[in-house]
Design a protein around this motif. Sequence first.
Motif, mmCIF file in Angstrom:
data_model
loop_
_atom_site.group_PDB
_atom_site.id
_atom_site.type_symbol
_atom_site.label_atom_id
_atom_site.label_comp_id
_atom_site.label_asym_id
_atom_site.label_seq_id
_atom_site.Cartn_x
_atom_site.Cartn_y
_atom_site.Cartn_z
ATOM 1 N N SER A 87 32.640 42.548 44.945
ATOM 2 C CA SER A 87 33.688 42.313 45.949
ATOM 3 C C SER A 87 33.296 43.056 47.213
ATOM 4 C CB SER A 87 35.035 42.839 45.447
ATOM 5 O OG SER A 87 35.324 42.319 44.175
ATOM 6 N N ALA A 119 34.736 36.586 45.203
ATOM 7 C CA ALA A 119 33.665 37.582 45.190
ATOM 8 C C ALA A 119 32.335 36.870 44.959
ATOM 9 C CB ALA A 119 33.892 38.605 44.066
ATOM 10 N N LYS A 166 30.100 41.497 39.114
ATOM 11 C CA LYS A 166 30.928 41.006 40.213
ATOM 12 C C LYS A 166 30.740 41.926 41.407
ATOM 13 C CE LYS A 166 35.833 40.673 41.506
ATOM 14 N NZ LYS A 166 37.223 40.906 41.041
ATOM 15 N N GLU A 192 42.294 37.459 44.899
ATOM 16 C CA GLU A 192 41.496 38.707 44.872
ATOM 17 C C GLU A 192 40.285 38.615 43.953
ATOM 18 O OE1 GLU A 192 44.775 38.483 44.136
ATOM 19 O OE2 GLU A 192 45.264 39.626 42.326
#
Lengths: 114, 113
Positions: free
Chosen positions: B38, B87, B36, B84
């Motif tokens: 971000s 990503a 991932k 949140e």
Amino acid sequence: ILNVEQSPQSLHVQEGDSTNFTCSFPSSNFYALHWYRWETAKSPEALFVMTLNGDEKKKGRISATLNTKEGYSYLYIKGSQPEDSATYLCAFMYSGGGADGLTFGKGTHLIIQP
Amino acid sequence: ETGVTQTPRHLVMGMTNKKSLKCEQHLGHNAMYWYKQSAKKPLELMFVYNFKEQTENNSVPSRFSPECPNSSHLFLHLHTLQPEDSALYLCASSQGRRDYGYTFGSGTRLTVV
């Protein structure tokens, strides 16, 4: 928690100049250090995998060195060209057995100015 | 194309939706990974599969559920995500040997609304 630091975060270099940047990683339990180039809108592409202290690898105008005792690697680009513009990632693998994942640094964003 | 194909390239989903990301490789690699990325953070390892067996789960919340039905395919099932979690999700494969580089896909850009 493994910490991989890269510096600088970003770098502007004139076309034709040479440049280098640094990756710092834990010096204990070292297994391998990877370098990747990541161009915008593309996939990260493997440049080098280095496993031995003192290793030096070269691919065209790009080369890398490794010091596992002090926990750093340098990536060098000779005679920068616009196509070298990319984010350069280093990633650390510790000695733990199996196909473990890599821990990446945040990268050095390189911009070559014509 | 690198040999690792990810679909979809972009995904927008609501917090109550269920969706899946797909990754496929026909490079003969034994290991597959989910990462991932971000904003302003390094690539974070989520899951590792070696010969279809999960060998690492990097403390990922249970709203992310991986599946590896065979050595060529890897899925990431998503449910009740949070904003949140937006990503870039990258899949990679390797020969499972630690001195070989990874081959990455182009990623799925996920936006949770």
